[in-house]
Write an enzyme that holds these catalytic residues in place. Sequence first.
Site, mmCIF file in Angstrom:
data_model
loop_
_atom_site.group_PDB
_atom_site.id
_atom_site.type_symbol
_atom_site.label_atom_id
_atom_site.label_comp_id
_atom_site.label_asym_id
_atom_site.label_seq_id
_atom_site.Cartn_x
_atom_site.Cartn_y
_atom_site.Cartn_z
ATOM 1 C CE1 TYR A 1 -3.779 29.734 -1.725
ATOM 2 C CE2 TYR A 1 -3.140 31.997 -2.205
ATOM 3 C CZ TYR A 1 -3.563 30.752 -2.636
ATOM 4 O OH TYR A 1 -3.770 30.526 -3.976
ATOM 5 C CG ASP B 1 -6.630 28.393 -3.533
ATOM 6 O OD1 ASP B 1 -7.190 27.861 -2.562
ATOM 7 O OD2 ASP B 1 -5.741 27.841 -4.204
#
Length: 662
Positions: free
Chosen positions: A270, A61
């Site tokens: 995201y 991430d």
Amino acid sequence: YTVLSSKGHIRDLAISGVGGLGLDLENNFQPKYEIIKDKKKIVSELRKAVKESDFIFLATDPDREGEAISWHLKETLNIKDQPTKRVIFNEITRERVLEAFEHPRDIDYNLVSSQETRRILDRIIGFKLSKLLQNKIKSKSAGRVQSATLKLIVDKEKIIDAFVEEEYWNVIAAFEGFEASLSKVDGNKVDLTSEEQTMALVESLDKEFDITTVEVKDRKRETKQPFTTSSLQQEASTKLNFSSSKTMLIAQRLYEGIELETETVGLITYMRTDSTRLSTTFSDPASKFIENEFGKNYKGTIKKAKKGINIQDAHEAIRPTDVHNRPENVKKYLSKDEYNLYKLIYRRAVASLMKAAIIKSTSVTLENKNTEFKATAQQLSFDGYLKMYTYEKVSNTTLPVLVEGNKISHQGIEQTQHFTKPPQRFSEARLIKEMEELGIGRPSTYSQTITTIKKRKYVTIKDKKFIPTDQGKLTIEKLDEFFSQIVNADYTARMEGVLDDISLGEDQQSRIVSSFYGSFIPMVENANKNMEKLAPKFTGEDCPKCGHPMVLRQSRYGTFEACGNYPTCKHIKQNDKERVEPKTTGIKCPKCGKGEIVERTAKKGKNAGKTFYACNNFPRCKNMLFGEPTGEICPKCGSLLMKGNNDEVICQSTKDCGYKKE
């Protein structure tokens, strides 16, 4: 390419060393890591894959936590000779992923250091405070962010408890077709605190009112910015009735990808961000979409992203990855909750690029002696962004034609008694907003923090509002007494700023940890010495084994009665219900060779109330079967044979063996 997942963190601080902190205190607080127990198999598979590869890309991430996971992977998987690079993308679409692989970079060790510092500080505070509170007042845990959040709830409750209601009166005059409320007396704000005072004022008024002003103007209702993590959690709570944890779970699925017609596509960017910035990758095609869909007069301008001391702006706002993936077009691929959240995100992002709504507002002032009354109405004259963001409504109200300078007679004046109300307790949405404004935690921590204080039973939820429990209040009382410098919003926010500095290379992990440890440990030692230990609650009975008083104790299964002389005496009082001994079948367990197969009744779960058979040597032996054992042994695998459906005699180990007696 071979694409594999670590499924999150693969290792964490060990629980060895002084105080189980996993830190070498004599060596500049050097952390010691160990592989997480249930990740050992994954690590083994990843190591094997690494050996067979000639280049490694780490694509975790795009935040500090993801950067740290990449570093842990590199350190743990024995990546030595193979070249390794980090790739980042904040949307999982073909274009962005390919673009990321064209611009790989090295691991950002400043980001890693920032995350590691946070983890070390949270470990020191969590372990030291939790152990102290468990020993002294039976609280389950404490932490830098969770305790500061709990303090907000407890402090709000103190204000509510101290609140004293005050009486006040409203006065409304009725006219033909509308009503007007008393707004001023003698040019000042209305302050009517008794019935006598209110009646005297009403009786002093004339029948006729003077229409002194009639003001009509257009008022803009500006579009909202696209979602951040915090605003998404707040809006999903109020509009969809989702908890913050549910919102983030669904958003994670939308980000990771949904199987559409021909490929898996990440539908949103995201979802852990504090920025309202939109990239031109989205805003340009979205503006064209608005123009084609609604007309040029609906196309707005791109607003400046929010700026603030607590905003990192590491990633753009939460938005759809493709404006042409309309919610209604992808609805068939989504669950109901996924669809509702995606629609909310999609419409908010597109609406943020549209023009403001225009509301025609009418305000009328009427005077009678020394009083002033107000009447208002509004009508939507241009819907603007509300054309897309249908979650907001404008109530349309009207007034009759009124002319300045004219007089108008009232048809009655009503006075009503009211009492001031205490401030509202925090809803989940309002608590997250407060955490964000005060800088308590970061977007990735809001949901987990709230889940923790619920799980620890520091709060209860009533009418969707947080109420601190007695244990929650006691926890904050003791933390306020001994750790007020640490457990507060200001300190937590300042620490977030320090972590930001480390991530930018402007401060050093070793200095921060050493400084904190040196000031924190004396506080812990003082609390250990001076915090009063919570006295046990006596039941009024004596232990039948040793005569000491019986006390109430807590476990994860609830409250129970036990001897107060523990651990010397370990007597526990059994429930009043007579314990039913399991019925034995007389069949020896073939799995352990020591126990017998007994008949039991399932007490909970989907099989509650059903009869099953199991070894009485549990938990050492976990042999269990949902079928009546025959006492015969399977000639194929040595397990028990049992009666299945239609009185078939089959092997207990059906999946592995499949033996069926003819």
